[in-house]
Design a protein around this motif. Structure first.
Motif, PDB file in Angstrom:
ATOM      1  N   ALA A 110       1.099  -1.655  -0.206  1.00 55.74           N
ATOM      2  CA  ALA A 110      -0.251   0.173   0.041  1.00 55.74           C
ATOM      3  C   ALA A 110       0.719   1.542  -0.283  1.00 55.74           C
ATOM      4  N   VAL A 111       0.172   2.178  -0.383  1.00 56.75           N
ATOM      5  CA  VAL A 111       1.348   3.643  -0.751  1.00 56.75           C
ATOM      6  C   VAL A 111       1.730   3.630   0.919  1.00 56.75           C
ATOM      7  N   ASP A 112       0.640   4.242   1.431  1.00 54.96           N
ATOM      8  CA  ASP A 112       1.043   4.528   2.792  1.00 54.96           C
ATOM      9  C   ASP A 112       1.803   3.763   3.586  1.00 54.96           C
ATOM     10  N   VAL A 113       2.521   2.799   3.190  1.00 58.86           N
ATOM     11  CA  VAL A 113       3.792   1.506   3.846  1.00 58.86           C
ATOM     12  C   VAL A 113       4.263   2.239   2.839  1.00 58.86           C
ATOM     13  N   ARG A 114       4.942   2.223   1.182  1.00 56.39           N
ATOM     14  CA  ARG A 114       5.830   3.065   1.051  1.00 56.39           C
ATOM     15  C   ARG A 114       6.354   4.378   1.409  1.00 56.39           C
ATOM     16  N   VAL A 115       5.582   4.994   1.776  1.00 57.21           N
ATOM     17  CA  VAL A 115       5.954   6.353   2.174  1.00 57.21           C
ATOM     18  C   VAL A 115       6.074   6.434   3.504  1.00 57.21           C
ATOM     19  N   ALA A 116       6.036   5.710   4.156  1.00 58.55           N
ATOM     20  CA  ALA A 116       5.970   5.644   5.564  1.00 58.55           C
ATOM     21  C   ALA A 116       7.602   4.888   5.775  1.00 58.55           C
ATOM     22  N   LEU A 173       0.081  11.608   3.132  1.00 54.06           N
ATOM     23  CA  LEU A 173       1.230  12.902   4.138  1.00 54.06           C
ATOM     24  C   LEU A 173       0.816  13.707   4.907  1.00 54.06           C
ATOM     25  N   ARG A 174      -0.464  13.982   4.770  1.00 59.16           N
ATOM     26  CA  ARG A 174      -1.586  14.623   5.360  1.00 59.16           C
ATOM     27  C   ARG A 174      -1.546  14.056   6.744  1.00 59.16           C
ATOM     28  N   GLN A 175      -2.008  13.181   6.131  1.00 53.96           N
ATOM     29  CA  GLN A 175      -2.875  11.410   7.427  1.00 53.96           C
ATOM     30  C   GLN A 175      -1.629  11.704   7.956  1.00 53.96           C
ATOM     31  N   ILE A 188       4.624  13.268  11.462  1.00 44.95           N
ATOM     32  CA  ILE A 188       5.278  14.050  11.147  1.00 44.95           C
ATOM     33  C   ILE A 188       5.027  15.438  11.075  1.00 44.95           C
ATOM     34  N   ARG A 189       6.095  16.615  11.164  1.00 39.85           N
ATOM     35  CA  ARG A 189       5.221  18.055  10.239  1.00 39.85           C
ATOM     36  C   ARG A 189       6.361  17.935   9.275  1.00 39.85           C
ATOM     37  N   ARG A 190       4.673  18.865   7.857  1.00 38.98           N
ATOM     38  CA  ARG A 190       5.171  19.768   7.491  1.00 38.98           C
ATOM     39  C   ARG A 190       5.667  21.098   7.156  1.00 38.98           C
TER      40      ARG A 190
END
Length: 220
Positions: A144-150, A186-188, A195-197
């Motif tokens: 899943a994308v959230d796994v790849r992003v992390a 990233l927003r999630q 995280i903080r952007r």
């Protein structure tokens, strides 16, 4: 930074390379963010990664750049190209400051072509990379994308909790998703406090939560 002989001893390679080869080696340093070479560049050098972390990516047939792996010492860069006598098949960039030992192909061909131990060494490393490459391409399709992003955030920040000035368009391409989907993930993560952007930077506030989200770091 150590000497060439010290690095070879440290990684158990002192007996593999005769003096004619070790004397031809050169120490090279690359700063974080520097590209060593691009996919399709002529290959005339074998690199031994002895310090730091690098990122390997490839251009897909659709024109998207995908991450294949992050590598840390000890590893070899350019072994497949040496065996196949072809141009570099991937793009390699420094994630952190790197130290590499650089060995010219022509020296290896002259001194090591009949060396059984070196041929076995290459066989093992090349075989492992082909297996790993197939697995990593599947990861880009199956995870899943959230796994790849992390995983990407963790892999890109081994020594610091901050990712400076990331291009979200490039990041989306590298992990095989759309800019919109990446921004949503990233927003999630930000809403969860992981995280903080701020001003184009991404600060990792909770590495444990990101590690848990990744399950295991799929790019490592």
């Amino acid at each position: 930074m150590q000497s060439i002989k010290e690095y070879l001893h440290h990684y158990g390679l002192a007996d593999l390379f005769p003096s004619a080869v070790s004397d031809s080696m050169r120490l090279e340093q690359y700063p974080a963010g520097r590209r060593l070479f691009s996919q399709g560049d002529p290959a005339d050098t074998l690199y031994l990664l002895v310090e730091g972390k690098l990122k390997i990516s490839m251009l897909s047939p659709e024109g998207k750049r995908l991450i294949l792996a992050f590598k840390s010492p000890f590893d070899i860069v350019g072994d497949i190209e040496y065996v196949q006598k072809c141009a570099f098949i991937n793009t390699v960039e420094a994630v952190t400051d790197l130290v590499l030992l650089r060995v010219p192909h022509h020296v290896l061909e002259l001194e090591m072509s009949g060396n059984a131990a070196f041929q076995q060494f290459l066989l093992e490393t090349v075989t492992r990379k082909f297996v790993t490459k197939a697995q990593e391409l599947n990861f880009n399709l199956l995870y899943a994308v959230d796994v790849r992003v992390a995983s990407y955030l963790l892999s890109m920040t081994p020594d610091t909790p901050r990712l400076d000035s990331p291009s979200l368009v490039d990041m989306a391409d590298l992990i095989g998703t759309s800019y919109r989907h990446l921004n949503r993930v990233l927003r999630q993560f930000e809403q969860s406090g992981w995280i903080r952007r701020n001003n184009g930077k991404i600060d990792l506030l909770d590495r444990d939560a990101l590690l848990n989200q990744a399950g295991h770091n799929i790019y490592e």
